[in-house]
Scaffold this active site. Structure first.
Site, mmCIF file in Angstrom:
data_model
loop_
_atom_site.group_PDB
_atom_site.id
_atom_site.type_symbol
_atom_site.label_atom_id
_atom_site.label_comp_id
_atom_site.label_asym_id
_atom_site.label_seq_id
_atom_site.Cartn_x
_atom_site.Cartn_y
_atom_site.Cartn_z
ATOM 1 N N LYS A 79 0.845 -1.192 0.000
ATOM 2 C CA LYS A 79 0.000 0.000 0.000
ATOM 3 C C LYS A 79 0.882 1.244 0.000
ATOM 4 O O LYS A 79 1.861 1.326 0.747
ATOM 5 C CB LYS A 79 -0.912 -0.005 1.230
ATOM 6 N N SER A 159 -9.897 2.561 2.716
ATOM 7 C CA SER A 159 -8.951 3.177 1.806
ATOM 8 C C SER A 159 -8.054 2.186 1.067
ATOM 9 O O SER A 159 -7.440 2.512 0.065
ATOM 10 C CB SER A 159 -8.075 4.158 2.587
ATOM 11 N N SER A 183 -10.436 0.373 7.168
ATOM 12 C CA SER A 183 -9.858 0.429 5.828
ATOM 13 C C SER A 183 -9.131 -0.827 5.372
ATOM 14 O O SER A 183 -8.636 -0.876 4.243
ATOM 15 C CB SER A 183 -8.910 1.628 5.718
#
Length: 493
Positions: A79, A159, A183
């Site tokens: 990420k 997210s 998230s």
């Protein structure tokens, strides 16, 4: 070249260790899959050379008879919130575009030391602020899933939407995520994969771009509970560079996995029966109870009375911390600098932040600055912190009646991209089931359970006692074995 992309973490690790195939073969297969999946927009930057270099080292170590790490030969997605030395790290923002750290986050360092390689940096909601992966400066991520009979682009959740899309589409066997208010869990539920947020402090936050420091926690996202356990062992550990890091040994989560829940009590919070929850979600929840009963658990009702206040408290605390954390992006030291002709320092700050931050980030900074202002600090921020303490106390009292809590992960399945852009409050409500565990710092996991009538995945959430990731993983394994969830998206990208 054989296609290894249907293999998960455990199979790849064990296959490389046994000599069934080489780490380089695996890396080449996933690099090709990543290159072929540009239509998902899951990656901001790809790093095929990193994946190959890590694979070659693993193959050389095996040939030399050296002990291999927990993630040896497994290429993963990272990420783009984790600092990676010499590789662009942006938090999906314009203000950090082009920033290449001179250091490595602790979590990514741990993974490289365990033998993993990096396929690239994954897209996300800007500064991890969002529930649909539509706030990224680099464009939204497309879920690999589609409703049956429709070509409408669906949200991969947020997210960590790039992470969920990459794992669900089989272009990465696993990925890192971060969870501030859901998230990891919400995008995992939207895309039919597993994701666990460990106890706050299990994984170091050092080198992770901060959103809300008292809530942010890194965790793994993969297709099975076993793969999450393996990856979490590699990610976790005490870090003296992080003052919130837990000085505790990392348990052998993989070795102690067991789907036998005899003697365990599973709590069902009555407050999670909320108006507006899809019937498909409620049906899945009922099915989850039956699966856990079949595993030997006793199902008991519990009460978490302050649940209805958790989401409003979260959307005061998280923006407040964000407004403080994001003050560092000013155009002075690194990242974007906008300097209009004749501008002074304050003008440069304003121009840089105006150009560098997206609308959702600006919205949360404004909310956070407002609730921290002198006239409203007590009325909002202090009250929210009191609510947070009450939410945590609810869980503490529930642990006297049960060992783990079962709840839906989300109130709905995935929704079409763009459908909630003009309705931020409805977007925030996507985290209604996930936020309470975050406020209390508890381990929580989403496991894929069923499909809706139109073919979209639904996840079930398990919340555990502090430091009891094992209990959460074991309950997740019990659901996984009984759900038999093998559905995967049909390739359209």
């Amino acid at each position: 070249m054989a296609d290894f992309t249907d293999l998960g973490v455990k199979h790849i690790r064990d296959g490389v260790a046994s000599g069934e195939f080489t780490a380089r073969e695996v890396a080449e297969s996933f690099n090709a899959a990543v290159a072929d999946a540009a239509g998902l927009n899951a990656f901001i930057v790809t790093t095929p050379d990193h994946a190959l270099a890590a694979a070659e080292k693993v193959d050389a170590d095996r040939a030399a008879g050296k002990t291999l790490g927990k993630m040896a030969g497994v290429p993963i997605g990272m990420k783009d919130l984790f600092a990676t030395h010499g590789v662009q790290t942006t938090a999906a923002s314009h203000i950090l575009e082009g920033f290449k750290p001179e250091y490595e986050s602790t979590v990514s360092s741990n993974l490289w030391a365990a033998g993993a390689g990096m396929l690239g940096k994954l897209n996300l909601d800007q500064f991890a602020m969002g529930s649909s992966n539509e706030t990224s400066y680099f464009g939204n991520v497309n879920s690999p899933w589609r409703k049956e009979g429709s070509n409408a682009a669906m949200s991969p959740g947020g997210s960590s939407g790039g992470s969920s899309a990459a794992v669900a589409s089989r272009i990465a066997p696993a990925a890192t995520g971060t969870d501030t208010g859901g998230s990891i869990r919400q995008p995992a539920a939207f895309t039919g994969i597993c994701g666990i947020k460990p106890t706050y402090g299990r994984c170091s936050r050092w080198g992770v771009v901060a959103f809300a420091s008292s809530l942010d926690q890194a965790g793994p996202m993969a297709r099975t509970v076993e793969d999450c356990a393996i990856m979490l062992e590699a990610m976790a550990g005490f870090d003296p560079k992080d003052s919130t890091s837990l000085e505790m040994d990392v348990p052998a989560w993989e070795a102690n996995l067991s789907a036998d829940l005899k003697g365990k009590k599973v709590g069902i919070p009555k407050e999670y029966h909320m108006d507006g929850t899809d019937q498909a979600i409620l049906k899945s929840w009922e099915q989850g109870k039956e699966w856990l009963r079949d595993a030997g658990a006793e199902i008991v009702d519990v009460s978490l009375p302050h649940t209805k206040y958790a989401l409003p408290a979260y959307y005061i605390i998280a923006p407040a911390e964000a407004s403080s954390n994001l003050a560092r992006y000013d155009g002075v030291r690194y990242g974007l600098r906008e300097l209009p002709e004749g501008a002074g320092l304050q003008d440069m700050y304003a121009a840089t932040r105006s150009a560098g931050f997206g609308d959702e980030v600006k919205r949360r900074i404004l909310i956070g600055t407002y609730v921290l202002s002198a006239g409203f600090y007590d009325a909002y921020y202090n009250q929210a912190q009191k609510v947070r303490a009450l939410v945590a106390r609810d869980f503490e009292q529930a642990w006297g009646e049960c060992d783990v809590i079962l709840a839906p992960t989300t109130p709905t399945a995935s929704f079409p991209l763009g459908s909630l852009n003009d309705d931020p409050l409805t977007m925030y409500l996507n985290d209604v089931f996930a936020v309470p565990a975050s406020l209390a710092g508890l381990p929580a996991m989403s496991v894929p359970a069923t499909l809706t009538e139109d073919g979209l995945p639904l996840g079930l959430q398990l919340v555990g006692k502090p430091f009891d990731e094992q209990g959460v993983l074991n309950a997740g394994l019990a659901i996984q074995e009984r759900a038999g969830f093998t559905a995967k998206p049909e390739k359209w990208w």
